[in-house]
Enzyme design. Structure first.
Site, PDB file in Angstrom:
ATOM      1  N   LYS A 268       2.476  -8.888   3.780  1.00 28.36           N
ATOM      2  CA  LYS A 268       1.876  -8.000   2.778  1.00 28.36           C
ATOM      3  C   LYS A 268       2.098  -8.611   1.401  1.00 28.36           C
ATOM      4  CE  LYS A 268       2.571  -3.499   0.499  1.00 28.36           C
ATOM      5  NZ  LYS A 268       3.205  -2.157   0.521  1.00 28.36           N
ATOM      6  N   ASP A 273       2.187  -3.033  -7.172  1.00 26.50           N
ATOM      7  CA  ASP A 273       1.773  -1.770  -6.560  1.00 26.50           C
ATOM      8  C   ASP A 273       2.142  -0.609  -7.481  1.00 26.50           C
ATOM      9  OD1 ASP A 273       1.199   0.423  -4.998  1.00 26.50           O
ATOM     10  OD2 ASP A 273       2.862   0.105  -3.578  1.00 26.50           O
ATOM     11  N   LYS A 280       2.570   5.994  -9.021  1.00 24.33           N
ATOM     12  CA  LYS A 280       4.018   6.137  -8.840  1.00 24.33           C
ATOM     13  C   LYS A 280       4.670   6.628 -10.129  1.00 24.33           C
ATOM     14  CE  LYS A 280       4.634   2.374  -5.486  1.00 24.33           C
ATOM     15  NZ  LYS A 280       5.178   3.170  -4.383  1.00 24.33           N
ATOM     16  N   ASP A 291       6.425  -6.209  -4.292  1.00 18.60           N
ATOM     17  CA  ASP A 291       5.676  -5.703  -3.146  1.00 18.60           C
ATOM     18  C   ASP A 291       4.902  -6.815  -2.421  1.00 18.60           C
ATOM     19  OD1 ASP A 291       5.233  -3.509  -1.535  1.00 18.60           O
ATOM     20  OD2 ASP A 291       3.465  -2.820  -2.632  1.00 18.60           O
ATOM     21  N   ASP A 350      -1.325   5.334  -2.480  1.00 17.75           N
ATOM     22  CA  ASP A 350      -0.105   4.529  -2.547  1.00 17.75           C
ATOM     23  C   ASP A 350       0.295   3.997  -1.166  1.00 17.75           C
ATOM     24  OD1 ASP A 350       2.015   3.287  -3.714  1.00 17.75           O
ATOM     25  OD2 ASP A 350       3.218   5.114  -4.013  1.00 17.75           O
ATOM     26  N   GLU A 352      -1.031   1.787   0.560  1.00 19.01           N
ATOM     27  CA  GLU A 352      -2.057   0.742   0.520  1.00 19.01           C
ATOM     28  C   GLU A 352      -1.717  -0.451   1.395  1.00 19.01           C
ATOM     29  OE1 GLU A 352       0.404   0.860  -1.524  1.00 19.01           O
ATOM     30  OE2 GLU A 352       1.036  -1.231  -1.439  1.00 19.01           O
ATOM     31  N   ARG A 354      -0.670  -0.710   4.446  1.00 14.62           N
ATOM     32  CA  ARG A 354      -1.291  -0.622   5.781  1.00 14.62           C
ATOM     33  C   ARG A 354      -2.792  -0.844   5.709  1.00 14.62           C
ATOM     34  NH1 ARG A 354       1.189   5.339   6.333  1.00 14.62           N
ATOM     35  NH2 ARG A 354       2.624   4.384   4.858  1.00 14.62           N
TER      36      ARG A 354
HETATM   37  N1  BES Z   1       5.274  -0.670  -1.601  1.00 14.80           N
HETATM   38  C1  BES Z   1       5.493   0.697  -1.294  1.00 14.80           C
HETATM   39  C2  BES Z   1       6.754   0.916  -0.479  1.00 14.80           C
HETATM   40  C3  BES Z   1       8.047   0.842  -1.230  1.00 14.80           C
HETATM   41  C4  BES Z   1       8.405   1.830  -2.115  1.00 14.80           C
HETATM   42  C5  BES Z   1       8.919  -0.188  -0.999  1.00 14.80           C
HETATM   43  C6  BES Z   1       9.622   1.759  -2.774  1.00 14.80           C
HETATM   44  C7  BES Z   1      10.135  -0.249  -1.633  1.00 14.80           C
HETATM   45  C8  BES Z   1      10.478   0.718  -2.527  1.00 14.80           C
HETATM   46  C9  BES Z   1       4.333   1.234  -0.477  1.00 14.80           C
HETATM   47  O1  BES Z   1       3.090   0.718  -0.788  1.00 14.80           O
HETATM   48  C10 BES Z   1       4.280   2.699  -0.731  1.00 14.80           C
HETATM   49  O2  BES Z   1       4.018   3.070  -1.842  1.00 14.80           O
HETATM   50  N2  BES Z   1       4.524   3.502   0.295  1.00 14.80           N
HETATM   51  C11 BES Z   1       4.541   4.904   0.153  1.00 14.80           C
HETATM   52  C12 BES Z   1       3.919   5.482   1.380  1.00 14.80           C
HETATM   53  C13 BES Z   1       3.660   6.955   1.280  1.00 14.80           C
HETATM   54  C14 BES Z   1       2.609   7.241   0.237  1.00 14.80           C
HETATM   55  C15 BES Z   1       3.239   7.471   2.633  1.00 14.80           C
HETATM   56  C16 BES Z   1       5.999   5.336   0.008  1.00 14.80           C
HETATM   57  O3  BES Z   1       6.874   4.757   0.645  1.00 14.80           O
HETATM   58  O4  BES Z   1       6.243   6.241  -0.785  1.00 14.80           O
HETATM   59 ZN    ZN Z   2       3.070  -1.163  -1.568  1.00 17.79          ZN
HETATM   60 MN    MN Z   3       2.197   1.793  -2.383  1.00 23.92          MN
END
Ligand code: BES
Ligand code: ZN
Ligand code: MN
Length: 499
Positions: A268, A273, A280, A291, A350, A352, A354
């Site tokens: 990825k 992000d 966020k 990310d 967010d 994204e 996947r």
């Molecule tokens: N890149 C983030 C995951 C992440 C967040 C990694 C904080 C490390 C620290 C990912 O794209 C994301 O935002 N995931 C969301 C998914 C949710 C919206 C289902 C998350 O983890 O909040």
């Molecule tokens: Zn992400």
């Molecule tokens: Mn995200």
């Protein structure tokens, strides 16, 4: 600047190094080099122990400056703990402890006597390799964006010393392996640490293209138009809100002329992000430059594999984009059709990772891979579940999962097996599309993996959620280079070269 590695056979007392590193088990049990150094310095190490200067915690160190009777400028005495308890974990602590003692760069050389150290079930080559990797990890700096960078940099030389010439060849092998892996880790860390305004998808693609210099490695970059033709609407929907074009980077390493089915490594690569329209919160948002650490891990591993000319075929695939809010960006409720033909309701922009991975995982199927492993900073939920010590591991094949757990243990880049049961799939139900891109607040790391699993039914697949392990926060904020070590160890084990 990478460290320089050399291998030699020498004695501890006559070795003219900046630092000679010698281990002691507990209070009295000296390794041969510690014993020799002690003899030649009229008991300097013994008196240090009598004075209780060397603590009993494994990895504790004392640095003896300029002792008469030996050639080295300083001796680092490192606590190895009781000999009977010495294992891989203690070895790691000890070598890390010693490596973190290197401060003065005059001269910037350190010599480790590896014939002194035996780790149960591990070869001399493995020990050598890990010494090189651990020293490199500690001596890494990222100051390329600071004004005075060059003036402060020291070129460290790490010498691997063996006492008998017959060990030299194996030590040399291990040192080469360690150096290749360390350089892959450093490349990955550099890419991770670079900010989003420099390390864009285009920058990532250009960095990958530089690996073209390896004969057996070719790099191809798919542009947005080509991705559109392939029907990668899910991937492209993520980059629509960004001014930087998305890139799908394919690194093809052909090391096995017999034409065996390749192993695919998928990363990825969100170079930033922000969450998109589901933006966020501001706190720690800068860390979302990390990310793309899955992508960096794949690029670093590919470099190491090519550098080592391993006899295996490997495809490295990196999907890279930014995730930003904009008038053209995905909106909650939007529905996109993936390359696999499945439709996705984007309930949270967010989620994204996947969305870009699913199309990449479909695309990689055309290489008829025997195994696919992806690495992604996919969910905050994985950090909640497992913390920062191990990656979350999900797989549609238990044998593969076991191989990855083992590779993680051997490389000290651990992963922990998480469930991927069908029961969780129900959380991805959408009233309007084949699936939603989020699965609610329960088991967020699992439902993210469940989403990917729908696109990987054709092959043996494992997913590493590296959200907790890819970087450090706080005072030593920075990329860790994980999972380069795990990836390379997995390939080495596959080739029976890992131990
Ligand atoms: N890149 C983030 C995951 C992440 C967040 C990694 C904080 C490390 C620290 C990912 O794209 C994301 O935002 N995931 C969301 C998914 C949710 C919206 C289902 C998350 O983890 O909040
Ligand atoms: Zn992400
Ligand atoms: Mn995200």
């Amino acid at each position: 600047m990478p460290i320089k590695i050399s291998t030699r056979s020498t004695r501890a007392s006559t070795c003219a190094s900046g630092y000679v590193i010698a281990g002691v088990y507990g209070k009295k049990d000296f390794t041969p080099s510690a014993s020799e150094l002690n003899d030649k310095t009229s008991g300097a190490i013994e008196s240090l122990i009598t004075n209780n200067d060397l603590k009993s915690k494994v990895g504790s160190c004392v640095t003896l400056p300029l002792v008469d009777g030996i050639k080295a400028k300083r001796v680092i005495v490192v606590q190895l703990g009781p000999r009977t308890e010495f294992n891989q974990a203690q070895f790691n602590k000890a070598i890390s402890g010693a490596a973190s003692q290197l401060t003065s760069g005059n001269p910037a050389t350190a010599t480790v006597f590896i014939s002194d150290i035996t780790v149960p079930e591990r070869s001399l080559s493995w020990v050598t390799r890990r010494v090189v990797e651990i020293f490199s990890l500690h001596l890494y700096t990222f100051d390329q964006l600071k004004k005075d960078a060059d003036k402060t940099k020291k070129q460290w030389q790490v010498q691997i010393a063996v006492d008998s010439r017959s060990d030299l060849a194996e030590a040399r092998d291990g040192a080469n392996m360690g150096q290749a892996i360390a350089e892959g880790v450093n490349l990955s860390r550099d890419l991770g640490n670079l900010p989003g305004n420099i390390c864009t998808p285009t920058y990532l693609a250009n960095s990958a293209k530089e690996l073209d210099t390896y004969d057996q490695l070719s790099v191809e970059v798919l542009e947005e138009e080509e991705m559109a033709e392939l029907g990668m609407n899910s991937l492209l929907s993520v980059s629509r809100g960004s001014r930087e074009p998305a890139k799908l980077i394919i690194m093809n390493y052909a090391g096995d002329p017999s034409g065996s089915a390749p192993i695919a490594l998928v990363g990825k690569g969100l170079t930033f992000d922000a969450g998109g329209i589901s933006i966020k919160p501001a706190k720690s948002m800068d860390e979302m430059k990390f990310d793309m650490c899955g992508a960096a891990g794949v690029i670093g591993a590919m470099q190491a594999i090519a550098q080592l000319q391993l006899p295996v075929n490997v495809i490295g695939a990196v999907a890279s984009s930014e995730n930003l809010p904009d008038g053209a960006a995905n909106k909650p409720g939007d529905i996109v059709k993936s390359m696999a033909g499945l439709t996705i309701e984007i309930l949270n922009t967010d989620a994204e990772g996947r969305l870009i991975l699913c199309d990449t995982l479909t695309y990689i199927g055309r290489y008829k891979p025997q195994t696919v492993i992806d690495a992604a900073t996919l969910t905050g939920a994985c950090v909640v579940a497992l913390g920062k010590h191990c990656a979350g591991l999900f797989s549609n094949n238990d044998e593969l999962a076991a191989e990855i757990i083992k590779a993680g243990e051997m490389s000290d880049d651990r992963a922990w097996h998480m469930p991927l049961w069908d029961e969780y799939q129900a959380q991805l139900k959408s009233n309007f599309a084949d699936m939603a891109n989020i699965g609610g607040s329960d088991a967020g790391a699992v439902t993210a993996a469940c989403f990917l699993a729908r696109f990987t039914e054709e092959y043996r697949w494992a997913h590493l959620d590296i959200a907790g392990v890819a970087w450090h926060s706080g005072g030593n904020k920075g990329s860790t280079g994980r999972p380069v070590g795990l990836f390379v160890q997995y390939i080495l084990n596959h080739l029976n070269m890992g131990g």
